[in-house]
Motif scaffolding. Structure first.
Motif, PDB file in Angstrom:
ATOM      1  N   ALA A 220      -2.196   1.200  10.533  1.00  0.00           N
ATOM      2  CA  ALA A 220      -2.830   2.508  10.734  1.00  0.00           C
ATOM      3  C   ALA A 220      -2.274   3.496   9.712  1.00  0.00           C
ATOM      4  N   PRO A 221      -3.169   4.153   8.958  1.00  0.00           N
ATOM      5  CA  PRO A 221      -4.598   3.839   8.829  1.00  0.00           C
ATOM      6  C   PRO A 221      -4.761   2.407   8.316  1.00  0.00           C
ATOM      7  N   PRO A 222      -5.899   1.765   8.590  1.00  0.00           N
ATOM      8  CA  PRO A 222      -6.078   0.386   8.142  1.00  0.00           C
ATOM      9  C   PRO A 222      -5.914   0.264   6.624  1.00  0.00           C
TER      10      PRO A 222
ATOM     11  N   THR B 250       7.444  13.691   5.040  1.00  0.00           N
ATOM     12  CA  THR B 250       7.106  14.229   3.720  1.00  0.00           C
ATOM     13  C   THR B 250       5.821  13.607   3.195  1.00  0.00           C
ATOM     14  N   ALA B 251       5.671  12.302   3.381  1.00  0.00           N
ATOM     15  CA  ALA B 251       4.475  11.613   2.898  1.00  0.00           C
ATOM     16  C   ALA B 251       3.219  12.098   3.613  1.00  0.00           C
ATOM     17  N   TYR B 252       3.315  12.344   4.920  1.00  0.00           N
ATOM     18  CA  TYR B 252       2.165  12.878   5.650  1.00  0.00           C
ATOM     19  C   TYR B 252       1.784  14.264   5.125  1.00  0.00           C
ATOM     20  N   HIS B 253       2.784  15.090   4.884  1.00  0.00           N
ATOM     21  CA  HIS B 253       2.508  16.422   4.349  1.00  0.00           C
ATOM     22  C   HIS B 253       1.815  16.334   2.989  1.00  0.00           C
TER      23      HIS B 253
ATOM     24  N   ALA C  54       0.826  -1.208   0.000  1.00  0.00           N
ATOM     25  CA  ALA C  54       0.000   0.000   0.000  1.00  0.00           C
ATOM     26  C   ALA C  54       0.860   1.257   0.000  1.00  0.00           C
ATOM     27  N   ASN C  55       2.033   1.205   0.623  1.00  0.00           N
ATOM     28  CA  ASN C  55       2.918   2.371   0.699  1.00  0.00           C
ATOM     29  C   ASN C  55       3.750   2.564  -0.563  1.00  0.00           C
ATOM     30  N   HIS C  56       3.674   1.598  -1.495  1.00  0.00           N
ATOM     31  CA  HIS C  56       4.470   1.703  -2.725  1.00  0.00           C
ATOM     32  C   HIS C  56       3.530   1.724  -3.933  1.00  0.00           C
ATOM     33  N   LEU C  57       3.593   0.730  -4.786  1.00  0.00           N
ATOM     34  CA  LEU C  57       2.810   0.722  -6.023  1.00  0.00           C
ATOM     35  C   LEU C  57       1.531  -0.092  -5.932  1.00  0.00           C
TER      36      LEU C  57
ATOM     37  N   ALA D 266      -1.528   6.677   2.379  1.00  0.00           N
ATOM     38  CA  ALA D 266      -0.157   6.355   2.787  1.00  0.00           C
ATOM     39  C   ALA D 266       0.512   7.585   3.415  1.00  0.00           C
ATOM     40  N   PRO D 267       1.441   7.346   4.375  1.00  0.00           N
ATOM     41  CA  PRO D 267       2.040   6.072   4.726  1.00  0.00           C
ATOM     42  C   PRO D 267       1.248   5.310   5.787  1.00  0.00           C
ATOM     43  N   HIS D 268       1.239   3.985   5.657  1.00  0.00           N
ATOM     44  CA  HIS D 268       0.590   3.108   6.629  1.00  0.00           C
ATOM     45  C   HIS D 268       1.656   2.534   7.552  1.00  0.00           C
ATOM     46  N   ALA D 269       1.358   2.504   8.835  1.00  0.00           N
ATOM     47  CA  ALA D 269       2.293   1.994   9.834  1.00  0.00           C
ATOM     48  C   ALA D 269       1.813   0.650  10.365  1.00  0.00           C
ATOM     49  N   ILE D 270       2.769  -0.140  10.834  1.00  0.00           N
ATOM     50  CA  ILE D 270       2.453  -1.351  11.593  1.00  0.00           C
ATOM     51  C   ILE D 270       2.299  -0.934  13.048  1.00  0.00           C
TER      52      ILE D 270
END
Length: 460
Positions: free
Chosen positions: A107-109, A174-177, A64-67, A138-142
């Motif tokens: 998170a987020p799911p 950067t991704a959150y922004h 999910a965080n990539h392609l 994205a970004p999704h965290a564990i």
């Protein structure tokens, strides 16, 4: 949001909804089916132990965080190469358990979709495909507690080749922004891309078509030496003009956040495209026109054929959308803007034309631009320096180059030709059908064959 990948669909001979068990089993031993950034194999279901729950969260979040990509459960691999089918059970409880685990440990799911491919010879068992699209969140965290004592509590994985990387704090920030500013940036992004090209190509005085595409959910294309070598080969071999085998672009180079394509090496008067790393793109195309032979030069008009305009628009939106989807994994809808100008200074985003300095050569003679259609379809009743149109369409529809793309182009083309007093661009219908009678006779056979290949309706 559904996951689509032209590469995987070509590998499986169909989209995930329609492929069968045998299509997946046939991947065994095929080098092109080796694990990659969008494909991973698991011999068995993820277990219930903490390390297996952590692995599941890592695998789906990394995609999910990539392609985006597909996890194939029920396939063993050897050094990444699929080696043997191991049917897993496909009961509903497994799916419900996966839903609960992914929702509670990312998170987020992470959003995902299951596809069950039952073995006809082993009812209730087969392959489970977990399809994960590139995520606009994205970004999704564990979020679950790490199984290794020295691991950070909050981790952000991303797929890299057939392995997983962990995102740095700078990348995450950067991704959150970008996530929070993306929606507001889309309209500005479209205008900025077009303005940059217009102001850098002001010397173009022939009629030009500019097609700009910006996905509403941006993608990401990594540009380094390895990827550039791959993309350069793809783009040199590309045949971006539909119903044509012409390899148009002769030069591919790297620019800020983009790949730059040019038709002629060392010259700027041919076709030029910029493919950005977020899936955006623009293609400027000089258009062939004809000047009438009226004896009075003040009455002469430069005419553009309507079928040429539609052909070039169809080619551009398909090519740009394929870049957005296949290189950048952009998903959802895209904003498309087209502009037809009789010279670049006529574009609304261009600066005022400068007055000639003493001794500077005079501009070459130009004539007003009009649009003609193949008789008996109506031609333009007046001229214009500029015409613009905008539309929103699904990236997948545009990239597939079939009926959905033709419907979008019909809308855009109609808005353009209204500027010239034409009620409708007849080369393509609002329903997305190719109207052969509105194409020049020399193009009808090629266009008809192309439409048949694309499963597009053809009418007279």
């Amino acid at each position: 949001m559904a996951f689509r990948s032209r590469r995987l669909e070509a590998l499986l001979n169909g989209c995930l909804e329609t492929v069968h068990y045998g299509d997946i089993a046939a991947l065994v031993g095929r080098q092109e089916a080796i694990e990659a950034e969008d494909l991973d194999y698991k011999q068995q279901h993820y277990g219930g132990e903490p390390k297996h729950r952590e692995e599941l969260a890592k695998d789906v979040a990394a995609l999910a965080n990539h392609l985006g990509g597909v996890l194939v459960i029920g396939m063993a691999e050897s050094r990444g190469l699929p080696s043997r089918a191991f049917d897993v059970d496909l009961d509903d409880q497994r799916i419900r358990d996966l839903q609960q685990r992914i929702a509670s440990s990312t998170a987020p799911p992470v959003q995902w979709e299951p596809f069950l491919k039952e073995n006809p010879s082993n009812p209730g068992h087969g392959f489970l495909l977990i399809a994960v699209p590139r995520s606009p969140q994205a970004p999704h965290a564990i979020t679950m507690a790490p199984t290794k004592p020295n691991a950070p509590a909050l981790r952000y994985p991303r797929r890299s080749g057939s392995k997983t990387d962990w995102l740095s704090e700078t990348y995450v920030a950067t991704a959150y922004h970008q996530r929070f500013t993306a929606v507001a940036d889309r309209a500005t992004r479209l205008r900025d891309i077009e303005t940059w090209l217009v102001t850098s190509e002001l010397s173009r005085e022939r009629p030009q078509l500019l097609v700009t595409l910006v996905p509403d959910v941006p993608g990401e294309m990594r540009i380094d030496q390895s990827s550039f070598t791959k993309y350069k080969g793809q783009l040199f071999a590309a045949q971006p003009l539909i119903a044509s085998t012409k390899r148009l672009f002769q030069q591919v180079s790297v620019g800020p956040h983009r790949l730059t394509l040019q038709q002629r090496v060392g010259r700027s008067d041919g076709d030029q495209a910029h493919l950005y790393d977020d899936g955006s793109g623009i293609w400027v195309q000089p258009l062939p026109t004809r000047v009438d032979t009226d004896e009075d030069p003040t009455d002469r008009v430069r005419s553009l054929q309507g079928d040429v305009l539609v052909h070039r628009m169809m080619s551009a939106v398909t090519f740009l959308a394929a870049h957005a989807r296949d290189r950048c994994a952009a998903t959802g809808t895209a904003s498309v803007e087209v502009g037809l100008v009789d010279g670049m200074y006529a574009h609304p985003y261009a600066p005022p034309r400068p007055f000639p300095r003493p001794g500077q050569p005079a501009r070459s003679e130009t004539y007003p631009l009009s649009v003609d259609q193949v008789p008996p379809f109506p031609s333009g009743t007046h001229c214009s320096e500029v015409a613009q149109a905008e539309a929103t369409a699904l990236v997948d529809d545009l990239a597939d180059g079939s009926t959905g793309m033709a419907q979008a182009v019909s809308l855009l083309a109609n808005h353009l030709v209204h500027t010239f007093g034409i009620p409708e661009a007849h080369s393509v219908s609002a329903a997305g059908a190719l109207r052969l009678a509105a194409w020049h006779p020399a193009q009808r056979e090629n266009m008809s064959a192309w439409a048949l290949q694309q499963a597009m309706a053809v009418i007279e």
